[in-house]
Write a protein that holds these residues in place. Structure first.
Motif, PDB file in Angstrom:
ATOM      1  N   LEU A  39      -6.489  -1.063   2.109  1.00  0.00           N
ATOM      2  CA  LEU A  39      -5.408  -0.083   2.176  1.00  0.00           C
ATOM      3  C   LEU A  39      -4.713   0.074   0.835  1.00  0.00           C
ATOM      4  O   LEU A  39      -4.404   1.203   0.414  1.00  0.00           O
ATOM      5  CB  LEU A  39      -4.396  -0.479   3.256  1.00  0.00           C
ATOM      6  CG  LEU A  39      -4.908  -0.326   4.702  1.00  0.00           C
ATOM      7  CD1 LEU A  39      -4.051  -1.140   5.662  1.00  0.00           C
ATOM      8  CD2 LEU A  39      -4.949   1.137   5.090  1.00  0.00           C
ATOM      9  N   ARG A  40      -4.476  -1.030   0.127  1.00  0.00           N
ATOM     10  CA  ARG A  40      -3.863  -0.944  -1.215  1.00  0.00           C
ATOM     11  C   ARG A  40      -4.726  -0.106  -2.146  1.00  0.00           C
ATOM     12  O   ARG A  40      -4.225   0.760  -2.864  1.00  0.00           O
ATOM     13  CB  ARG A  40      -3.658  -2.341  -1.794  1.00  0.00           C
ATOM     14  CG  ARG A  40      -2.392  -3.016  -1.344  1.00  0.00           C
ATOM     15  CD  ARG A  40      -2.085  -4.264  -2.175  1.00  0.00           C
ATOM     16  NE  ARG A  40      -3.011  -5.348  -1.954  1.00  0.00           N
ATOM     17  CZ  ARG A  40      -2.866  -6.282  -1.017  1.00  0.00           C
ATOM     18  NH1 ARG A  40      -1.826  -6.269  -0.221  1.00  0.00           N
ATOM     19  NH2 ARG A  40      -3.752  -7.248  -0.898  1.00  0.00           N
ATOM     20  N   ALA A  96       0.827  -1.208   0.000  1.00  0.00           N
ATOM     21  CA  ALA A  96       0.000   0.000   0.000  1.00  0.00           C
ATOM     22  C   ALA A  96       0.867   1.266   0.000  1.00  0.00           C
ATOM     23  O   ALA A  96       0.359   2.350  -0.245  1.00  0.00           O
ATOM     24  CB  ALA A  96      -0.931   0.008   1.208  1.00  0.00           C
TER      25      ALA A  96
END
Length: 152
Positions: free
Chosen positions: A146-147, A70
């Motif tokens: 999150l990525r 991320a």
């Protein structure tokens, strides 16, 4: 009544005396009820702890990789169930409090600003931590969220 606590120390007699003195002045709540739980845990077979250690290591690695993908700078721990990250690659302000407040709305993930653990909060400002003592599917989902939130 004498104060009781949970913990262990192996050290020279002088250091043990110093630690006991400090503990006496710092402890205000007795952990007596936890002593029974610790005694039960110490009776568990080594295989229980081997499995627990392997499970937590795999979860640590899963979350660490996801955080790195991320864009976080990741500090992989050796003895806790929190992964600390530096947010500056993703947020140049380095304000961990603001970053953590925005995460739930941004991607449905929560983190804790490490600055709350510092005497000089500015030193911990760019660091936040994520817990990996979760189910594997929760960690996989969080890493993916999150990525997506921080994809460049």
């Amino acid at each position: 009544m004498r104060e009781r606590g949970v913990g262990w120390i192996t050290a020279s007699p002088e250091l043990v005396t110093a630690v006991r003195s400090a503990k006496q002045f710092l402890t205000y709540v007795s952990a007596g009820p936890f002593q029974y739980a610790v005694a039960e845990a110490l009776r568990l077979p080594d295989s229980y702890f081997d499995t627990l250690r392997a499970d937590l290591r795999a979860k640590r690695d899963l979350l660490s990789v996801g955080l790195a993908e991320a864009g976080f700078q990741v500090y992989r721990p050796a003895g806790t169930y929190f992964v600390t990250t530096d947010i500056r690659p993703l947020d140049s302000s380095g304000d961990g409090f603001a970053f953590c407040r925005s995460l739930p709305e941004r991607c449905g993930v929560v983190a804790v600003p490490n600055a709350v653990f510092y005497d000089h909060r500015e030193q911990g400002a760019p660091f936040v931590r994520f817990a990996f003592c979760k189910r594997t599917e929760v960690l996989t989902d969080a890493a993916e969220r999150l990525r997506k939130a921080f994809a460049r």
